[in-house]
Enzyme design. Structure first.
Site, PDB file in Angstrom:
ATOM      1  CG  HIS C 189       2.788 -21.615 -16.145  1.00  0.00           C
ATOM      2  ND1 HIS C 189       2.097 -21.553 -14.959  1.00  0.00           N
ATOM      3  CD2 HIS C 189       4.091 -21.486 -15.802  1.00  0.00           C
ATOM      4  CE1 HIS C 189       2.947 -21.374 -13.961  1.00  0.00           C
ATOM      5  NE2 HIS C 189       4.163 -21.338 -14.442  1.00  0.00           N
ATOM      6  CG  HIS C 242      -0.620 -17.051 -14.749  1.00  0.00           C
ATOM      7  ND1 HIS C 242       0.594 -17.225 -15.354  1.00  0.00           N
ATOM      8  CD2 HIS C 242      -1.051 -18.283 -14.394  1.00  0.00           C
ATOM      9  CE1 HIS C 242       0.892 -18.504 -15.347  1.00  0.00           C
ATOM     10  NE2 HIS C 242      -0.071 -19.175 -14.779  1.00  0.00           N
ATOM     11  CG  ASP C 315      -3.488 -19.359 -11.400  1.00  0.00           C
ATOM     12  OD1 ASP C 315      -3.800 -20.579 -11.437  1.00  0.00           O
ATOM     13  OD2 ASP C 315      -2.308 -18.970 -11.305  1.00  0.00           O
ATOM     14  N   GLY C 334      -0.213 -20.735  -4.818  1.00  0.00           N
ATOM     15  CA  GLY C 334      -1.573 -20.579  -5.321  1.00  0.00           C
ATOM     16  C   GLY C 334      -2.500 -19.934  -4.316  1.00  0.00           C
TER      17      GLY C 334
HETATM   18 ZN   LIG Z   1      -0.004 -21.086 -14.227  1.00  0.00          ZN
END
Ligand SMILES: [Zn+2]
Lengths: 189, 333, 449
Positions: C189, C242, C315, C334
């Protein structure tokens, strides 16, 4: 809508000459009731009460040269004192201008074009109370069309006009609606 | 106008209307009875999630001069500090029939969230949100500038905008909601704006704003400024390396005695010095500048009440419920 | 479609005959599914025991494999459970998901990953492959017992501190080196923490206006640049979670050209949505990494099309409503994604002509399975292969209603949008977990053997 013409369903009830004669008469009544020009203040209620107050002041000065028409006229905005603020679209308040002498212990003559429900005058009386303490408050109107909703009456009336509630009384003055200068009644819907 | 959330989306017509109405409101302060009955029976809640005594009392005075009932709801020391959410607070205020909520919040966008969430029906007035906007501050600044500008041009201020006025805004633009609100409003009103700041205290993206950007206060002044607005700079920014020291900041970007004197030598005899307060004397502004006849600091405070009266009056006096019903009708058809 | 699970059969003995499905959007064929595998393909197939599904106009693809799912269990069962999250996955066309490690407790021991693995098998909707944490408690200080997790029943091969960045370069280097012992991969990440302290949205034109603390693209790009160089130096496998910026795409493209073993993932929402949505201050658009600019979206789409970005990862990050019904700064980051991924990818990449359905199968199934080392997933649609399949109606149009979803999360940024493409059926190990676009029954792992 054009303000300089009348529609097919409207009729002229006061001409320019009628208005002038009515104001002359009211000026004389005011001086008579006040036993002279002393302490007089004319407060016009926007929009058309103000030019009417100015016209009246000139009439007074013509009768009594001791009166300075510029110094006795004021403008009284009553927007913030209306009882229908929360029922109408928002209205922006306008200026209030008092004569430099103020209104304390004066004889205030409220001037408006049409007396109808009486609610505008009620608001004007409240506005005056917040500005000072006149000795006397009187009311002069060009037209009284009846249909009062409050215990209010005019001291000086240019013309009493019996009307139906559905009808509209439109006062058109050179200063605000020129070139028209008359009072018309328009039929209601 | 349903809410007052930002100046970014405030049109020229509404902005001038607020300023004109504020002119009428300011006359009330000179009268025998400093109170108008216009908002009798209306309830205004000051909902403050962040301390700001000056802003709160300004709104409180404004609401009271219009005869509204005022409830002060400080989120500190109340259910909010125990973790009550904005949503629950809003619904509580709705249950209390608040007509307007004046909200101050440390989080950018909280007023917009409150206005658009459906949690509450009241009109929402942004009294400063995070580093986003502080629209009534910008309006009172514009009001102060308009009076000054009209006096110089011998115009009536009512109905006027700020076309031609040259404004410089100096200080911590990055963290300033005052700067943002001023940039949008001054653009709308036709003024030209120059932001002056160390590059570290300008946001990335400032190049898209409708203003000039300068790193040099002296050269900005030399080009001619009609209103010089200093922004509050927090000395602790130094610890996050936004600038090396308070001394260096004051020397390069503070309005000090030397710059005050330079206004005279530059022939800027009518330039006013503005500050939203509270001031850090000796950091972004010297005492001599703050107390000089050019300073409008106290006039800004006075004008704040008039502008907030105007905003509350224009938001609350009309038949808002009907407008709302109209809106629902349109959106549901 | 006219079928249901034939009565009286045990689930794992399902037999289905799909008539006229377009394999990867191409050639139309019948498929006979039974005993957990594709028994036969061809035209005019018949089977007395099989339930017949009319797949005319439908596309059959390998079951989708998500490399990036937050199932929240253990610890945040109010947000999602393995059961609800995998139901959502099946409805979205998935047959396998990788469950991220940021649960509570963190999946940093063999015990926790085995727990998640068991919960997945008990649920039976998809293969649940736990991702192990790289560092103890995601704290970024000390390596977790990566080997123990690899050797556990969960057979962990992907490790990630997702939600946090393994920002210490020494620790990242050691992790990359260490997992070579069991052919693992570190999924990073990429977020430089000092450059993103308090960050709320993409740093740029919009953040400047909104007064929200910026999350600069460089905070992602700097970590990716460092990590590809580290991966090159120690000759290890790196997976980048991502990817969200045009600059990151350039760096990954450069790294691949140099032969560095890097794979990259993009979310469906980063292929479509931009930072302009943040102007509403509605936290449903708050996500990490943040929504970026139009230019970034364009670069990401092109990167998928040219193979620079290898896979789609949802995700999927469900949150309880109170985590989003608040001020932007207070809100959790999120978005949900499992039930909209297929449609969003169809809309952004297939219908724009940038990729084919065969490419779709590669980026949502084959390559994700290879990265996660799932032997039975991401296979060909051919006789003898495991029957992990999804049957899609590409002509369908539907309007996203988060309240109607299987996930507990109501935080879909696509709410109210009309999307193309609907999952008509999902076959997991030969069993229909989804039929007629609705949940059927789970696969019964207990019935195996
Ligand atoms: Zn992440």
């Amino acid at each position: 809508m054009s303000t300089s013409s009348t529609g097919p369903t409207s009729r002229v009830v006061l001409t320019a000459a009628d208005i002038d004669r009515a104001l002359t008469r009211i000026a004389h009544e005011i001086l008579e009731a006040n036993k002279g020009p002393q302490d007089l203040v004319l407060l016009g209620i926007p929009r058309r009460g103000y030019p009417l107050a100015q016209r009246l002041a000139r009439k007074l000065a013509a009768t009594d040269p001791g009166i300075d028409p510029e110094r006795i006229v004021g403008l009284l905005d009553v927007t913030m004192f209306r009882d229908d603020l929360s029922r109408q679209p928002t209205r922006a308040p306008g200026p209030t201008q008092l004569p430099s002498t103020g209104i304390d212990n004066k004889v205030v003559v409220l001037v408006d074009d049409v007396l109808y429900s009486g609610r505008t005058i009620r608001a004007a009386l409240d506005a005056i109370v917040d500005l000072g303490r006149p000795r006397v408050v009187r009311l002069a109107v060009l037209v009284d069309r009846g249909h009062r909703e409050l215990p209010i009456r005019a001291d000086h009336v240019g013309k009493n006009l019996p009307t139906a509630s559905a009808e509209k009384v439109r006062v058109r003055l050179e200063e605000t609606d020129g070139p028209a200068n008359d009072v018309v009644i328009e039929a209601g819907e | 106008m349903r809410h007052l959330l930002s100046t970014e989306d405030l049109g020229r017509g509404d902005a001038v209307r607020i300023l004109d109405t504020a002119e009428e409101m300011s006359a009330v302060g000179d009268r025998e009875v400093k109170k108008l009955p216009a908002l009798r029976g209306r309830t205004v809640v000051n909902l403050f999630f962040e301390d700001s005594t000056r802003t709160r009392i300004s709104f409180e005075a404004a609401a009271k001069r219009l005869s509204a009932d005022v409830i002060n709801f400080a989120a500190k020391g109340s259910s909010v500090s125990k973790g009550e959410s904005l949503k629950d607070t809003a619904q509580t205020l709705e249950a209390m029939s608040a007509d307007a909520v004046v909200i101050r919040h440390w989080a950018s966008g909280a007023p917009q969230r409150l206005a658009n969430s459906g949690w509450i029906d009241a009109a929402v007035v942004n009294a400063g949100d995070g580093t986003h906007e502080h629209p009534t501050q910008a309006l009172l600044d514009a009001f102060t500038m308009r009076r000054h500008w009209s006096r110089l041009n011998r115009n009536a201020s009512t109905g006027a905008d700020l076309t031609g006025l040259r404004v410089a805004i100096a200080g911590d633009v990055l963290h300033s909601r005052v700067a943002r609100s001023n940039v949008w409003l001054l653009r709308t009103l036709g003024a030209s704006v120059t932001l002056v700041a160390p590059p570290t205290l300008l946001p990335v993206g400032v190049e898209h704003w409708p203003c000039e950007v300068s790193y040099d206060l002296d050269s900005t002044l030399a080009k001619g400024v009609d209103a010089m607005m200093m922004l509050r700079v927090q000395a602790e920014r130094m610890n996050a390396s936004f600038f090396p020291s308070a001394r260096e900041y004051a020397r390069r970007w503070g309005f000090d005695d030397r710059r005050l004197a330079s206004l005279d030598s530059l022939g800027l005899k009518d330039t006013i010095i503005m500050h939203p307060g509270p001031m850090n004397r000796g950091l972004e502004i010297s005492s001599a500048a703050a107390d000089s006849p050019r300073s409008t600091v106290l006039a800004q405070v006075r004008n704040g009440v008039s502008v907030r009266m105007a905003a509350l009056y224009l938001l609350l006096s009309g038949d808002t419920r009907e407008e709302r019903n109209e809106l629902t009708k349109v959106s549901s058809s | 479609m006219s079928s249901a699970n034939p009565a009286g059969q045990t689930p794992n003995a399902d037999r289905y005959l799909l008539r006229g499905a377009a394999v990867l959007g191409g050639e139309r064929t019948d498929l006979l599914i039974g005993d957990g595998v594709i028994l036969e393909t061809g035209t005019g197939l018949s089977d007395a025991r099989a339930a017949v599904l009319d797949a005319d106009g439908l596309v059959v693809l390998p079951g989708m494999v998500d490399v990036h799912t937050h199932l929240r269990e253990p610890g945040r069962e109010d947000a999602e459970t393995v059961e609800t999250g995998t139901r959502a996955a099946a409805l979205g066309g998935y047959t396998a998901v990788h469950a991220m490690a940021n649960s509570s407790p963190v999946a940093d021991t063999a015990g926790v990953v085995e727990q998640v693995y068991s919960l997945g098998r008990a649920a039976g909707w998809v293969d649940v492959r736990p991702v192990g944490a790289v560092t103890v408690g995601l704290a970024g200080e000390q390596l977790a017992e990566l080997g123990a997790m690899a050797d556990s029943r969960a057979r962990v091969r992907m490790f990630s501190d997702d939600g946090m960045c393994v920002h210490d370069p020494v620790l990242m280097r050691r992790a990359l080196e260490y997992v070579k012992a069991f052919d693992g991969v570190i999924a990073q990440h990429a977020q430089e923490p000092r450059l993103t302290a308090g960050a709320q949205m993409n740093e740029g034109k919009v953040s400047a206006v909104l007064g929200l603390t910026g999350w600069p693209a460089v905070a992602e790009e700097a970590i990716i640049a460092r990590d590809v160089l580290l991966a090159q130096h120690v000759d290890s496998r790196l997976h980048v979670c991502h990817v969200s910026t045009a600059g990151s795409v350039d760096i990954i493209r450069w790294a691949k050209a140099r032969g560095i073993k890097v794979t990259a993932e993009v979310t469906p929402h980063h292929l479509w949505l931009t930072e302009d949505l943040v102007r509403s201050y509605d936290p449903v658009y708050k996500v990490n990494p943040p929504l970026r600019s139009d230019e970034d979206v364009t670069a990401l789409r092109e990167a998928v099309a040219d193979g620079t970005i290898d896979v789609i990862g949802t995700d999927h990050a469900p949150h309880p409503s109170e985590a989003k019904e608040c001020e932007w700064a207070q809100a959790a980051m999120g978005m949900t994604g499992l039930e909209t991924a297929l449609s969003v990818v169809q809309h952004t990449l297939v219908e724009t002509g940038m990729i084919s359905w065969a490419d779709f199968a590669r980026i949502t199934s084959a390559t994700p399975a290879r990265i996660g080392q799932l032997q039975d997933q991401g296979r060909l649609v051919a006789a003898g292969e495991p029957a992990n399949l999804v049957l899609v109606d590409p002509a369908a149009r539907w309007t996203v209603d988060p309240a109607a979803m299987a996930t507990k999360g109501r935080n879909s940024p696509f709410a109210g949008r009309e999307l193309p493409g609907a999952v008509k059926a999902t076959f997991f190990r030969g069993h229909a977990t989804v039929l007629d676009g609705a949940l059927n029954t789970p696969y019964d792992f207990a019935g195996e053997l």
